[in-house]
Motif scaffolding. Structure first.
Motif, PDB file in Angstrom:
ATOM      1  N   ALA A 170      25.667 166.537  15.493  1.00  0.00           N
ATOM      2  CA  ALA A 170      24.422 166.714  16.258  1.00  0.00           C
ATOM      3  C   ALA A 170      23.212 166.384  15.409  1.00  0.00           C
ATOM      4  N   VAL A 171      23.223 166.813  14.151  1.00  0.00           N
ATOM      5  CA  VAL A 171      22.115 166.501  13.243  1.00  0.00           C
ATOM      6  C   VAL A 171      22.040 164.993  13.007  1.00  0.00           C
ATOM      7  N   ALA A 172      23.193 164.377  12.758  1.00  0.00           N
ATOM      8  CA  ALA A 172      23.224 162.935  12.525  1.00  0.00           C
ATOM      9  C   ALA A 172      22.703 162.170  13.737  1.00  0.00           C
ATOM     10  N   SER A 173      23.066 162.602  14.926  1.00  0.00           N
ATOM     11  CA  SER A 173      22.604 161.945  16.148  1.00  0.00           C
ATOM     12  C   SER A 173      21.093 162.075  16.306  1.00  0.00           C
ATOM     13  N   ALA A 174      20.559 163.269  16.002  1.00  0.00           N
ATOM     14  CA  ALA A 174      19.112 163.481  16.111  1.00  0.00           C
ATOM     15  C   ALA A 174      18.361 162.597  15.132  1.00  0.00           C
ATOM     16  N   ILE A 175      18.914 162.436  13.924  1.00  0.00           N
ATOM     17  CA  ILE A 175      18.280 161.572  12.924  1.00  0.00           C
ATOM     18  C   ILE A 175      18.327 160.115  13.374  1.00  0.00           C
ATOM     19  N   THR A 176      19.448 159.686  13.915  1.00  0.00           N
ATOM     20  CA  THR A 176      19.578 158.303  14.397  1.00  0.00           C
ATOM     21  C   THR A 176      18.569 158.014  15.509  1.00  0.00           C
ATOM     22  N   THR A 177      18.421 158.962  16.427  1.00  0.00           N
ATOM     23  CA  THR A 177      17.480 158.779  17.537  1.00  0.00           C
ATOM     24  C   THR A 177      16.047 158.700  17.030  1.00  0.00           C
ATOM     25  N   ALA A 178      15.682 159.590  16.115  1.00  0.00           N
ATOM     26  CA  ALA A 178      14.318 159.583  15.568  1.00  0.00           C
ATOM     27  C   ALA A 178      14.063 158.325  14.760  1.00  0.00           C
ATOM     28  N   SER A 179      15.072 157.875  14.018  1.00  0.00           N
ATOM     29  CA  SER A 179      14.909 156.657  13.216  1.00  0.00           C
ATOM     30  C   SER A 179      14.680 155.436  14.102  1.00  0.00           C
ATOM     31  N   ALA A 180      15.404 155.382  15.216  1.00  0.00           N
ATOM     32  CA  ALA A 180      15.239 154.256  16.134  1.00  0.00           C
ATOM     33  C   ALA A 180      13.845 154.233  16.731  1.00  0.00           C
ATOM     34  N   ALA A 181      13.237 155.411  16.882  1.00  0.00           N
ATOM     35  CA  ALA A 181      11.903 155.499  17.494  1.00  0.00           C
ATOM     36  C   ALA A 181      10.796 155.037  16.557  1.00  0.00           C
ATOM     37  N   ILE A 182      11.116 154.814  15.282  1.00  0.00           N
ATOM     38  CA  ILE A 182      10.102 154.346  14.329  1.00  0.00           C
ATOM     39  C   ILE A 182       9.535 152.999  14.763  1.00  0.00           C
ATOM     40  N   THR A 183      10.366 152.166  15.351  1.00  0.00           N
ATOM     41  CA  THR A 183       9.919 150.839  15.789  1.00  0.00           C
ATOM     42  C   THR A 183       9.339 150.874  17.202  1.00  0.00           C
ATOM     43  N   GLY A 184       9.232 152.058  17.783  1.00  0.00           N
ATOM     44  CA  GLY A 184       8.695 152.204  19.127  1.00  0.00           C
ATOM     45  C   GLY A 184       7.197 152.385  19.137  1.00  0.00           C
ATOM     46  N   PRO A 185       6.648 152.834  20.256  1.00  0.00           N
ATOM     47  CA  PRO A 185       5.187 152.931  20.402  1.00  0.00           C
ATOM     48  C   PRO A 185       4.553 154.095  19.649  1.00  0.00           C
ATOM     49  N   ASP A 186       5.356 155.058  19.168  1.00  0.00           N
ATOM     50  CA  ASP A 186       4.787 156.230  18.494  1.00  0.00           C
ATOM     51  C   ASP A 186       5.553 156.523  17.204  1.00  0.00           C
ATOM     52  N   PRO A 187       5.401 155.673  16.194  1.00  0.00           N
ATOM     53  CA  PRO A 187       6.146 155.877  14.944  1.00  0.00           C
ATOM     54  C   PRO A 187       5.721 157.136  14.200  1.00  0.00           C
ATOM     55  N   CYS A 188       4.492 157.593  14.418  1.00  0.00           N
ATOM     56  CA  CYS A 188       4.030 158.792  13.703  1.00  0.00           C
ATOM     57  C   CYS A 188       4.809 160.024  14.148  1.00  0.00           C
ATOM     58  N   THR A 189       4.997 160.170  15.465  1.00  0.00           N
ATOM     59  CA  THR A 189       5.769 161.294  15.976  1.00  0.00           C
ATOM     60  C   THR A 189       7.210 161.210  15.505  1.00  0.00           C
ATOM     61  N   ALA A 190       7.767 160.005  15.502  1.00  0.00           N
ATOM     62  CA  ALA A 190       9.147 159.824  15.046  1.00  0.00           C
ATOM     63  C   ALA A 190       9.281 160.201  13.583  1.00  0.00           C
ATOM     64  N   THR A 191       8.298 159.826  12.775  1.00  0.00           N
ATOM     65  CA  THR A 191       8.358 160.141  11.344  1.00  0.00           C
ATOM     66  C   THR A 191       8.214 161.639  11.099  1.00  0.00           C
ATOM     67  N   THR A 192       7.321 162.269  11.836  1.00  0.00           N
ATOM     68  CA  THR A 192       7.180 163.724  11.718  1.00  0.00           C
ATOM     69  C   THR A 192       8.484 164.420  12.089  1.00  0.00           C
ATOM     70  N   ARG A 193       9.122 163.926  13.125  1.00  0.00           N
ATOM     71  CA  ARG A 193      10.403 164.509  13.549  1.00  0.00           C
ATOM     72  C   ARG A 193      11.463 164.319  12.461  1.00  0.00           C
ATOM     73  N   LEU A 194      11.451 163.159  11.815  1.00  0.00           N
ATOM     74  CA  LEU A 194      12.404 162.916  10.731  1.00  0.00           C
ATOM     75  C   LEU A 194      12.158 163.864   9.557  1.00  0.00           C
ATOM     76  N   HIS A 195      10.883 164.097   9.242  1.00  0.00           N
ATOM     77  CA  HIS A 195      10.553 165.058   8.189  1.00  0.00           C
ATOM     78  C   HIS A 195      11.168 166.419   8.512  1.00  0.00           C
ATOM     79  N   THR A 196      10.987 166.855   9.744  1.00  0.00           N
ATOM     80  CA  THR A 196      11.503 168.160  10.159  1.00  0.00           C
ATOM     81  C   THR A 196      13.027 168.190  10.097  1.00  0.00           C
ATOM     82  N   LEU A 197      13.665 167.138  10.594  1.00  0.00           N
ATOM     83  CA  LEU A 197      15.121 167.073  10.581  1.00  0.00           C
ATOM     84  C   LEU A 197      15.664 167.085   9.151  1.00  0.00           C
TER      85      LEU A 197
END
Length: 402
Positions: A170-197
């Motif tokens: 579950a943790v690995a999946s959450a990290i994969t999803t957040a990492s994929a969002a880095i190239t999306g429209p809101d990389p800042c939110t994705a990066t913050t989520r990665l920090h938390t994860l």
């Protein structure tokens, strides 16, 4: 005949007394049942004292009147008691189910595992599921301790459970999803989520299984993606005109990741963002790695402070010039324009830069704590030309001019 004891009357009296006792015990059972029924829908913290009161009645019946009609009904009542307390789990309100299910796991110390039978372990799988579901729901949630607290409890309390085995995936999946969002429209939110994860994964306890080893690998993956995500966030902030945050993000990126391939360009973004805070037109184009050009610009420093000149446009960069030891501030901008850099006996500190032709945006700063107001200005440069500019300070407005 008058002395004969009425034996039939004694039997009837004993039966009536026994029935009265049975009814009294059934009344106590009914009282406990009503206490439990009255707690339905109430928060566990509010209902807990009532649960304890009902449980005391059930336990007393088992301890002292096990073979009574009421005592024989207690096992069924305990089953209903468990169902009532675990109602949040039945409603799939997993986070709210954790505390009552944890409480139910303590009851074998009160009633005894023999009397509880299958109920003694009844909460275990339900609690493990609740800890998993609630903990996973909190993965990546900034400012929330739910994931760390619940998943840690799961890994330590039920290390061999199927639910514990699902934590790392579950943790690995959450990290994969957040990492994929880095190239999306809101990389800042994705990066913050990665920090938390990353923080959540790194703080989960070692439960003696391979789960933690895999979580360490997930943390390393998140850290790598945070690096690229931080750069993407800075670019996104710059593009959206959020120049203050873009400067902060890129400055931190440069200091945190000095060996990143984007380090040099991140530094240029930081410079351009600082200029754009004073002149938003400077932020309309993205900095590039371009440097040098056919235009030669020499800048003299006619001020008592060391200065830094930031520039962006066809090229982005900065240059520092030392203080002029014999120079002073001018009382007005008019006098500065008229007399600055005109004393032939003064060896003005200077720097020369090469720029591409076009519009270049400058920001003139002091490099000490002089309190001088930054001065932004714009120059149009023609191909192949040579320019000499002069930086000076005026005391009347505490400002600098180039």
């Amino acid at each position: 005949m008058l002395l004969v004891v009425p034996g039939g009357g004694i039997v009837l009296y004993d039966q009536a007394h026994a029935e009265a006792v049975q009814r009294m015990l059934l009344g106590r059972l009914d009282q406990a049942d009503h206490i439990v029924a009255a707690t339905k829908g109430k928060p566990f913290a509010t209902a807990e004292p009532h649960y304890r009161a009902a449980l005391a009645n059930y336990r007393d019946l088992l301890d002292n009147d096990r073979d009574s009609r009421a005592g024989k009904l207690v096992p069924d009542r305990l089953a209903a008691f468990y169902q009532t307390i675990a109602a949040p789990y039945a409603h799939r309100d997993y986070c709210q189910a954790i505390v009552p299910l944890t409480y139910l796991r303590t009851l074998p110390r009160t009633i005894g595992a023999r009397d509880l039978g299958p109920l003694a372990t009844w909460p275990d799988d339900r609690l493990a599921t609740s800890l998993y579901q609630c903990g996973v729901a909190g993965l990546g949630a900034s400012g929330s301790t739910t994931a760390t607290t619940d998943l840690s409890q799961l890994l330590t309390t039920f290390p061999a459970s199927s639910q514990a085995a699902k934590v790392e995936p579950a943790v690995a999946s959450a990290i994969t999803t957040a990492s994929a969002a880095i190239t999306g429209p809101d990389p800042c939110t994705a990066t913050t989520r990665l920090h938390t994860l990353s923080t959540q994964a790194s703080t989960l306890p070692d439960n003696g299984t391979t789960v933690v080893e895999s979580l360490h690998k997930d943390t390393a993956t998140a850290s790598q993606d945070i690096e690229s995500g931080t750069y993407a966030c800075g670019v996104s902030q710059y593009k959206s005109g959020n120049f203050t945050d873009a400067q902060s993000t890129m400055t931190n990126f440069v200091s945190t990741y000095p060996h990143d391939p984007n380090q040099a360009l991140a530094q240029k973004f930081s410079i351009a963002a600082q200029i754009a805070q004073q002149d938003s037109a400077a932020g309309k184009t993205l900095p590039t790695s371009a440097s040098g050009g056919s235009v030669t610009v020499t800048i003299l420093n006619d001020s008592p402070d060391p200065i830094q000149i930031l520039y962006t446009g066809p090229a982005t960069g900065s240059v520092s010039i030392g203080a002029c030891g014999t120079c002073t501030t001018y009382p007005s901008d008019q006098e500065g324009q008229q007399y600055s850099c005109t004393n032939s006996s003064t060896d003005y500190p200077q720097a020369t830069i090469s720029l591409p032709p076009g519009t270049t945006y400058f920001l003139h700063l002091t490099t000490n704590d002089s309190g001088m107001t930054p001065n932004a200005f714009t120059e149009q440069y023609a191909p192949g030309d040579t320019y000499t500019d002069c930086a000076y300070e005026t005391s009347s407005f505490d400002s600098g001019t180039l």
